[in-house]
Design an enzyme around this catalytic site. Structure first.
Site, PDB file in Angstrom:
ATOM      1  N   GLU A   1      91.118  15.382  48.249  1.00 40.46           N
ATOM      2  CA  GLU A   1      91.363  14.203  49.081  1.00 40.46           C
ATOM      3  C   GLU A   1      92.871  13.967  49.167  1.00 40.46           C
ATOM      4  OE1 GLU A   1      90.283  10.270  47.548  1.00 40.46           O
ATOM      5  OE2 GLU A   1      89.384   9.816  49.485  1.00 40.46           O
TER       6      GLU A   1
ATOM      7  N   LYS B   1      90.035  -8.285  40.987  1.00 41.02           N
ATOM      8  CA  LYS B   1      91.383  -7.739  40.816  1.00 41.02           C
ATOM      9  C   LYS B   1      91.758  -6.922  42.043  1.00 41.02           C
ATOM     10  CE  LYS B   1      93.336  -3.992  39.271  1.00 41.02           C
ATOM     11  NZ  LYS B   1      94.501  -3.983  40.167  1.00 41.02           N
TER      12      LYS B   1
ATOM     13  N   THR C   1      87.995   8.645  42.727  1.00 40.52           N
ATOM     14  CA  THR C   1      86.970   9.223  41.862  1.00 40.52           C
ATOM     15  C   THR C   1      87.433   9.314  40.398  1.00 40.52           C
ATOM     16  OG1 THR C   1      85.905  10.331  43.699  1.00 40.52           O
ATOM     17  CG2 THR C   1      85.544  11.296  41.526  1.00 40.52           C
TER      18      THR C   1
ATOM     19  N   GLU D   1      82.348   2.903  44.592  1.00 39.63           N
ATOM     20  CA  GLU D   1      82.565   3.485  45.933  1.00 39.63           C
ATOM     21  C   GLU D   1      83.851   4.292  45.823  1.00 39.63           C
ATOM     22  OE1 GLU D   1      80.444   3.172  48.245  1.00 39.63           O
ATOM     23  OE2 GLU D   1      79.277   1.464  47.547  1.00 39.63           O
TER      24      GLU D   1
ATOM     25  N   CYS E   1      88.655   6.261  53.067  1.00 39.36           N
ATOM     26  CA  CYS E   1      87.759   7.061  52.220  1.00 39.36           C
ATOM     27  C   CYS E   1      86.826   7.926  53.056  1.00 39.36           C
ATOM     28  CB  CYS E   1      86.952   6.139  51.314  1.00 39.36           C
ATOM     29  SG  CYS E   1      86.128   4.823  52.221  1.00 39.36           S
TER      30      CYS E   1
END
Ligand code: NAP
Length: 498
Positions: free
Chosen positions: A400, A191, A246, A267, A301
């Protein structure tokens, strides 16, 4: 090829034949509902193609086909040497179509054409070729058991694997997932992210052309909240590999527990420390500090978003980084001289702008950029932005942002640098810059991240594993270690008659 101009690329873009349908059981097909949604070019907001919106019913059909393909053994039981040939052929086909694919990725993601052509496409080719070439060179084990017994320890494919990937590196993360999962004999239902589905559909066609049997690779564009969740909770999917945020990663672990305990490898996000000691090669460190945070508009990332600089050189070093930041002003991604394109969409650009306000409100000093630009383009662009005088407790140092925003944090001692670097929920990547091997090595070892550079940033290739400590995830992409995520260990114990 290398000297194409922006107008060449624009002309080629007009000629592209873009596929937006799902790829199921070896052919392109509409979603069962017939629903589509437009995918747009982030550089100008213009529609590129209508893309199928797949849902749970499409997922069930694709999983059924993937399971049938797996059980048939057409791929899962094919000799590794033969699987290798298919994967190598696939890599060669992708390489042959590199210009078209790079252009498609630039249009869909807003990445500069110089990056998609020189980084993303070659990285995908290398991943697939390397995994293909590796698979017939890996031996299973025979342990030291008592006389009259023999044991085999074999690695067998999981079965049907779902792969869910994000929008920031769609092609390379897709290749990082597909290469080892297919090489080890699994069937895969992929996906892609809703706003960047095009390169995955493009390479699916090439996989079929290379000889991948029908049903072994299914590509379903569709929303994470419905299609993605359905895959993650599916009772007939054995493994889930994910790259993304996350919070969604945490959700996927729960889905695994609530369904069939499918092997789940994640990841996730990062807030990576880039530590510069006073004795470093400051020119190189400053150039790379800008690359580390502004590459891909900071939508990376592993972006080096926390620049941790030794007191004493702080001011001089900041001036050097600011000088480099000027090279990262955003522009048209189809122009080969553009280093940074737009943010993926309006919401992402708004998030960046909000964090600029948050940083100001927290008392950080805005010393470069801070503005949205090129507003009339129809895209959403943000200047490279630098905050100085940041305290690691501030939100701009902890959260982030996923945009071109650098937080500069001072330190005095080696221990303090390590403590600041490790004061994060994340542990994905980082770097240390020093000419002192003792300092460099001790700091590199002490920082709790999956990948650490010494006197480089973004170093590494397909031969080394990639993944995170702490809330940056588990499992590993790339290298032979990635094969472990897609296989189960099986013991066979044999006893001989006397
Ligand atoms: P995201 O929101 O977590 O989405 C990633 C993928 O998950 C998309 O395909 C998304 O579908 C899908 N998804 C969303 N909610 C879901 C759910 N409830 N169940 C199943 N699937 C779901 O992340 P993103 O914004 O696309 O990507 C940025 C994040 O990825 C950042 O945090 C970045 O650090 C991380 N990232 C990590 C790595 C790494 O290797 N560690 C590499 C690249 C990016 P939709 O597109 O439909 O929402």
């Amino acid at each position: 090829m290398l000297d194409r101009t922006a107008s060449d690329w624009r002309r080629l873009a007009g000629d592209l034949d873009i596929e937006g349908r799902a790829f199921v059981n070896g052919r392109f097909t509409d979603a069962l509902s017939g629903e589509t949604r437009p995918t747009v070019n982030p550089a100008n907001g213009q529609e590129l193609a209508e893309v199928a919106v797949c849902g749970p019913a499409d997922a069930d059909l694709a999983v059924k086909g993937a399971r049938a393909a797996f059980e048939s053994g057409a791929w899962s039981e094919m000799a590794p040497m033969e699987r290798k040939m298919v994967l190598v052929r696939w890599a060669e086909l992708i390489d042959r179509h590199r210009e078209e694919l790079a252009l498609l990725e630039t249009l869909d993601v807003g990445k500069p054409i110089s990056d998609t052509l020189n980084v993303d496409v070659p990285s995908a080719v290398r991943s697939i070729r390397w995994s293909g070439e590796a698979i017939d060179k890996i031996y299973d084990e025979i342990p030291p058991t008592p006389r009259d017994t023999l044991a085999l320890i074999q690695r067998l494919p999981l079965g049907v694997v779902a792969a869910i990937v994000p929008w920031n590196f769609p092609l390379s993360t897709t290749a990082w997932k597909l290469a080892p999962s297919l090489a080890t004999g699994n069937s895969v239902v992929l996906k892609p992210a809703s706003n960047t589905p095009l390169s995955a559909l493009f390479i699916a066609r090439l996989a079929a052309e290379a000889g991948l049997p029908d049903g072994v690779l299914q590509v379903l564009p569709g929303p994470g909240g419905s299609l993605g969740k359905h895959l993650a909770t599916h009772m007939d999917i054995d493994g889930l590999t994910f790259t993304g945020s996350t919070p969604v990663g945490k959700q996927l672990m729960q889905y695994s527990g609530q369904s069939n305990l499918k092997r789940t490898f994640l990841e996730l996000g990062g807030k990576s420390p880039n530590i510069v000691f006073a004795d470093a090669d400051l020119e190189k460190a400053a150039t790379m500090a800008a690359v580390a945070v502004f590459y891909n508009g900071g939508q990376t990332c592993t972006a080096g978003t926390r620049l941790i600089v030794q007191r004493g050189i702080e001011e001089e070093f900041l001036e050097r980084v600011k000088k480099n930041a000027k090279n990262w002003m955003p522009g048209d991604p189809l122009d080969p001289s553009t280093a940074m394109g737009p943010m993926i969409d309006e919401a992402q650009c708004r998030t960046v702008a909000e964090y600029v306000e948050i940083g100001r409100g927290e008392g950080a000093e805005l010393v470069f950029g801070g503005e949205q630009v090129l507003q009339s383009s129809g895209g959403h662009y943000h200047q490279p932005t630098i905050f100085a005088g940041v305290n690691n407790a501030m939100r701009v140092a902890q959260e982030e942002i996923f945009g071109p925003v650098l937080s500069v944090i001072p330190f005095d001692t080696r221990e303090e640098a390590v403590a600041i670097a490790n004061d994060s929920i994340y542990g994905l990547a980082g770097a240390v810059w020093s000419r002192d091997i003792d300092t460099a090595h001790r700091v590199a070892r002490a920082v709790r991240v999956g990948t650490m550079g010494i006197n480089n940033y973004f170093g590494g290739d397909i031969t080394v594993p990639f993944g995170g400590f702490k809330q940056s995830g588990n499992g590993r992409d790339k290298s032979i270690h990635a094969f472990h995520d897609y296989t189960e260990l099986k013991t066979t114990w044999i006893e001989f008659g006397s």
